[in-house]
Scaffold this motif. Structure first.
Motif, PDB file in Angstrom:
ATOM      1  N   SER A 141       0.820  -1.219   0.000  1.00 28.88           N
ATOM      2  CA  SER A 141       0.000   0.000   0.000  1.00 28.88           C
ATOM      3  C   SER A 141       0.846   1.259   0.000  1.00 28.88           C
ATOM      4  N   GLY A 142       2.107   1.138   0.334  1.00 29.26           N
ATOM      5  CA  GLY A 142       3.002   2.295   0.338  1.00 29.26           C
ATOM      6  C   GLY A 142       4.379   1.879   0.802  1.00 29.26           C
ATOM      7  N   ALA A 143       5.308   2.824   0.728  1.00 26.78           N
ATOM      8  CA  ALA A 143       6.674   2.577   1.169  1.00 26.78           C
ATOM      9  C   ALA A 143       7.415   3.902   1.183  1.00 26.78           C
ATOM     10  N   ASP A 144       8.627   3.869   1.693  1.00 27.67           N
ATOM     11  CA  ASP A 144       9.483   5.048   1.691  1.00 27.67           C
ATOM     12  C   ASP A 144       9.734   5.499   0.252  1.00 27.67           C
ATOM     13  N   ASN A 145       9.919   6.794   0.070  1.00 28.16           N
ATOM     14  CA  ASN A 145      10.163   7.341  -1.265  1.00 28.16           C
ATOM     15  C   ASN A 145      11.642   7.532  -1.582  1.00 28.16           C
ATOM     16  N   TRP A 146      12.519   7.222  -0.622  1.00 31.38           N
ATOM     17  CA  TRP A 146      13.952   7.400  -0.820  1.00 31.38           C
ATOM     18  C   TRP A 146      14.708   6.080  -0.872  1.00 31.38           C
ATOM     19  N   ASP A 147      14.152   5.011  -0.317  1.00 32.67           N
ATOM     20  CA  ASP A 147      14.849   3.723  -0.321  1.00 32.67           C
ATOM     21  C   ASP A 147      13.860   2.596  -0.053  1.00 32.67           C
TER      22      ASP A 147
END
Length: 592
Positions: free
Chosen positions: A170-176
């Motif tokens: 459903s989502g995750a970090d946008n940098w790693d």
């Protein structure tokens, strides 16, 4: 000086958006497609109705605004209140219960697990728009958030996409590759159905566009048209953006959420998006007043909303690189763009959940003003800003009020009347049949829930739905039924009370005047229509004690036990041993 200049530029950008009201959008003759058109379907995650500049938002979205002026922007389009059901409906044209994604696994009660429509994967036999276009000779690509199943046979490669690079969660970090909530142990990315990893230098919006350009270029010599589904992580939690975008909004939100909600409502009226009679519900009493926050909290929350706007601008900037690439390669004029959001703004306040701050620390997250939005930070806007962002509507994501369902929607490209706005009703299930119709495959839409909006976007028809036709939605008990100007709605706790309400959206899109008592005959008729919808699509009743936010916590805890059960057991055994040993030692020291 720099802050002042940024403020001036922001004002000019907003003025430009306001000048592009539906009444003032430049009229242009729609170009005819050179052949079968390409499609770029852009899905923004958790964007509110007014978040795009062309809809009156504060964020600079010149690329989306340009596309809107090139086509038709809708003011009365509805999605579902939650991400996976919306995505399932978007890609299939079917009601979410008929796809297998009645809700999302994170909030699924145990009583519904494994029931028809609640398998949390696209069910066997469900056909996506990519399946249909692929069979018709289209090249099909996807990058971004999938959230429609995990593992072999459940990812885009098994559902009509030639190439894909996707996050299954459903989502995750946008940098790693860091998960964003305890429900997940890892952030799993897949390319063409195989587990893969992100590059060291990664920012989600930039990478997803880069990979999409790579896919399109790989087949550049082909005469076949393409379908590109670009599902951004922006602006889902964790809200993150490079500082150069966030700093553009350093002073934009310092007046607080009540001021923003009032300003957006007035702006929507001035833009002609809603009738002048519209009133907006005030913030619920259980929400905090901006003036009651400490100075430090006001700074933190104003910066959080600045990151939110910065993330939108960053997304628009990178979408612009795809547009520029298609222009440079001569493909833009034959490409139809569809841009929308999966649901309204995200109200969650994860740090209020027991143990979440500890989980953040264990995963390297901080929530400090100094680096908010940047690598290693964790930002969110919370319920008060979500309510403000949802203006002029009531509530937000998860709920069936207009703030959760009514989202921006625009279509632009060859064969589409440009520079026009439409108040015609449109729904997320209409996207697939519209694409198929524009691709010359209208014969494939007969069994779908939705219907083609081609007549509306070409200017040949004023409406796609007749006033007597009913359209229903349900996700985790939050339910709505639209029929003409009327809307039947039920919102569950904690922000609703579970009762059925009736509103006339033609004069009250803010849902401030419940007509259930005044129009009992309409209420009864629409309740009957909803019952037909629920029975036809296999909607299950919720357990009596169901609470969506509690269920998220329960399901996340169960997942943590799955991930770390043996560690928990070891700690428990060790703890029991210590306690037992301590008791024995104490007893041995007692005088006999």
């Amino acid at each position: 000086m720099r802050a002042r200049t940024s403020g001036i530029l922001a004002g000019l950008c907003l003025l430009g958006s306001l000048m592009a009201t539906p009444a003032l959008l430049a009229q242009q003759e729609p170009a005819e497609p050179a052949g079968r058109p390409n499609f770029v379907l852009v899905l923004v995650d958790d964007a509110a109705y007014m978040d795009f500049g062309i809809y009156g938002g504060e964020a600079r979205t010149p690329v989306i605004d340009r596309l809107a002026r090139r086509g038709v922007m809708f003011s009365n389009y509805h999605s579902s209140p939650l991400c996976a059901p919306s995505r399932a409906m978007l890609l299939t044209g079917l009601d979410n219960h008929r796809t297998g994604l009645a809700t999302i696994p994170e909030v699924l009660p145990p009583e519904h697990r494994g029931q028809p429509g609640y398998g949390m994967d696209l069910e066997p036999g469900v056909v996506t728009v990519a399946d249909r276009l692929q069979a018709a000779g289209y090249r099909t690509y996807m990058t971004g958030k999938w959230h429609l199943g995990h593992g072999e046979g459940a990812l885009p490669d098994a559902h009509g996409f030639d190439r894909s690079f996707v996050l299954d969660a459903s989502g995750a970090d946008n940098w790693d590759e860091t998960p964003y909530m305890p429900y997940y142990r890892t952030a799993d990315w897949f390319e063409d159905g195989q587990r893969t990893h992100l590059p060291d230098e990664f920012y989600s919006s930039e990478f997803l566009v880069d990979r999409m350009i790579d896919y399109i270029d790989t087949d550049a010599g082909s005469d076949d048209p393409f379908f590109a589904y670009l599902a951004f992580q922006a602006i889902h939690i964790p809200v993150q953006a490079p500082r150069e975008f966030t700093d553009n909004y350093a002073r934009t939100y310092q007046a607080g959420w009540e001021t923003l909600r009032q300003a957006r409502t007035l702006r929507a009226i001035n833009l002609g998006l809603i009738p002048e009679s519209t009133e907006a519900m005030p913030l619920p009493d259980t929400m905090r007043a901006w003036s009651d926050l400490s100075a430090a909290d006001r700074e933190l929350y104003a910066r959080s909303m600045a990151v939110n706007a910065g993330m939108l601008e960053a997304m628009d900037h990178h979408l612009g690189r795809l547009v520029e690439h298609l222009e440079a390669t001569g493909q833009f004029d034959n490409t139809i763009f569809i841009v929308t959001s999966d649901n309204g703004p995200e109200p969650s306040n994860p740090v209020a959940e027991l143990g979440f701050t500890t989980w953040m620390n264990l995963h390297g997250y901080s929530r400090e003003v100094q680096n908010l939005g940047e690598r290693g930070s964790y930002a969110f806007i919370g319920p008060e800003w979500a309510m403000a962002a949802a203006a002029p509507f009531n509530l937000f994501k998860f709920y069936a009020s207009e703030g959760g369902l009514r989202v921006p929607f625009l279509v632009a490209g060859p064969g589409i009347e440009a520079g026009r706005s439409s108040g015609a009703a449109g729904y997320v299930t209409d996207v697939t049949p519209t694409i198929l119709d524009l691709a010359g495959l209208s014969h494939a839409t007969e069994e779908l829930t939705g219907r083609s909006l081609r007549g509306v976007i070409s200017g040949e028809a004023e409406i796609a739905y007749q006033p007597h036709e009913a359209v229903g939605f349900e996700v985790s008990g939050n339910s709505a039924l639209f029929r003409g100007d009327y809307k039947l709605v039920r919102n569950m706790p904690p922000w609703g009370d579970g009762s059925w309400q009736l509103f006339d959206l033609s004069v009250d899109p803010g849902e401030t005047r419940d007509l259930a008592g005044e129009r009992p005959e309409i209420l009864a008729s629409m309740r009957a229509d909803y019952n037909v919808y629920a029975a036809t699509n296999g909607v299950l009743d919720l357990p009596e004690d169901y609470d969506i936010h509690s269920q998220i916590s329960i399901n996340a805890f169960k997942r943590q036990l799955e991930f770390y059960g043996w560690q928990f057991a070891l700690v428990l055994v060790f703890g029991i041993g210590l306690i037992t040993g301590g008791i024995r030692w104490w007893l041995s020291r007692r005088p006999r």
